[in-house]
Design an enzyme around this catalytic site. Structure first.
Site, PDB file in Angstrom:
ATOM      1  N   GLU A 141       0.825  -1.208   0.000  1.00 46.21           N
ATOM      2  CA  GLU A 141       0.000   0.000   0.000  1.00 46.21           C
ATOM      3  C   GLU A 141       0.860   1.258   0.000  1.00 46.21           C
ATOM      4  OE1 GLU A 141      -4.049  -1.651   2.169  1.00 46.21           O
ATOM      5  OE2 GLU A 141      -2.376  -0.995   3.427  1.00 46.21           O
ATOM      6  N   GLU A 155      -3.403  -9.867   3.317  1.00 41.96           N
ATOM      7  CA  GLU A 155      -4.280  -9.776   4.489  1.00 41.96           C
ATOM      8  C   GLU A 155      -5.339 -10.874   4.558  1.00 41.96           C
ATOM      9  OE1 GLU A 155      -2.747  -5.516   4.063  1.00 41.96           O
ATOM     10  OE2 GLU A 155      -3.188  -7.238   2.770  1.00 41.96           O
TER      11      GLU A 155
END
Length: 255
Positions: A107, A127
């Protein structure tokens, strides 16, 4: 002095090094607050024109949110790594990716303007494999940067993408040999410094408005905030966190 990052000023550059190599430069809440403070300084100081973000050591850029150390502690108002919800930062950010860019590390790269990756680097939003969601901008940004099938393939499996493949898909500007990412980032910075800093900032602002209006919208992040307590209350989420800490595969129950 920051404890979890290193901050260096070099003329017009700020170089931020995520410095938790024992945990593959994962960031917990205190590290994210330090990142936010450094980026506040960068954003507010007219003498600083470009930021380079990298990781300590040779193995990892950033392996994402630390799932063991204080995971549920609140993030700064500027969001994950001091970047996800930051507004008004029109100065260029260059990511010098020197290894794993997993979860929140990916990210950070997605939120950077230019990405230089060493040839052994890899990218992924892992994740879901641990019961979580890429809520720091990855789930919102990746579908805007890749064809739908490629983005969804990464998001729904947690699979990794190597540096060369990431460059082919336009996620990486340049692939360089091991140990050369910061030097390459400095070369990119030198090229930017040939341009008017005001023109560069206006250009970035216009480009962001044109390219990513959905990511900047309030509703997407409102949903993320509403989702978090529901996700964190699940047994599967706790199991994913425990499995990560115990270095084993999680056993999902759907509850």
């Amino acid at each position: 002095m920051p404890e979890h990052i290193k901050v260096e000023r070099d003329d017009r550059l700020m170089i931020i090094t995520m410095n938790r190599p024992a945990s593959l430069n994962s960031l917990h809440a205190p590290a994210c607050f330090e990142m936010s403070d450094a980026l506040d300084e960068f954003q507010d100081d007219p003498e600083l024109w470009i930021a380079i973000i990298t990781g300590a050591g040779e193995k990892s850029f950033c392996s994402g949110h630390d799932l063991v150390d204080g995971f549920y502690e609140p993030m700064p108002a500027t969001g994950w790594a001091g970047l996800a919800k930051r507004k008004g930062l029109d100065k260029p950010i260059i990511a010098a990716v020197n290894g794993y860019a997993m979860g929140g590390g990916f990210e950070i790269a997605l939120m950077s303007d230019i990405v230089v990756a060493e040839e052994h680097a890899s990218f992924g939003l892992s994740e879901p494999r641990w019961g979580f969601v890429a809520a720091g901008g990855g789930s919102q940004k990746l579908p805007l940067r890749l064809p739908k099938s490629i983005a969804m393939g990464m998001l729904l499996t947690g699979n990794r993408m190597g540096a060369e493949e990431a460059a082919r898909w336009g996620l990486v500007n340049e692939v360089v040999p091991k140990g050369q990412s910061v030097a390459a980032a400095r070369r990119w910075a030198d090229n930017i410094l040939k341009c008017s800093p005001a023109a560069v900032r206006y250009t970035k602002h216009i480009a962001m408005l044109a390219m990513e209006p959905e990511v900047a919208s309030k509703p997407a992040f409102d949903f993320v905030e509403e989702m978090k307590p529901k996700l964190f209350a699940l047994n599967d989420t706790k199991e994913g966190q425990l499995a990560f800490a115990q270095k084993r595969a999680p056993v999902w129950t759907g509850r």
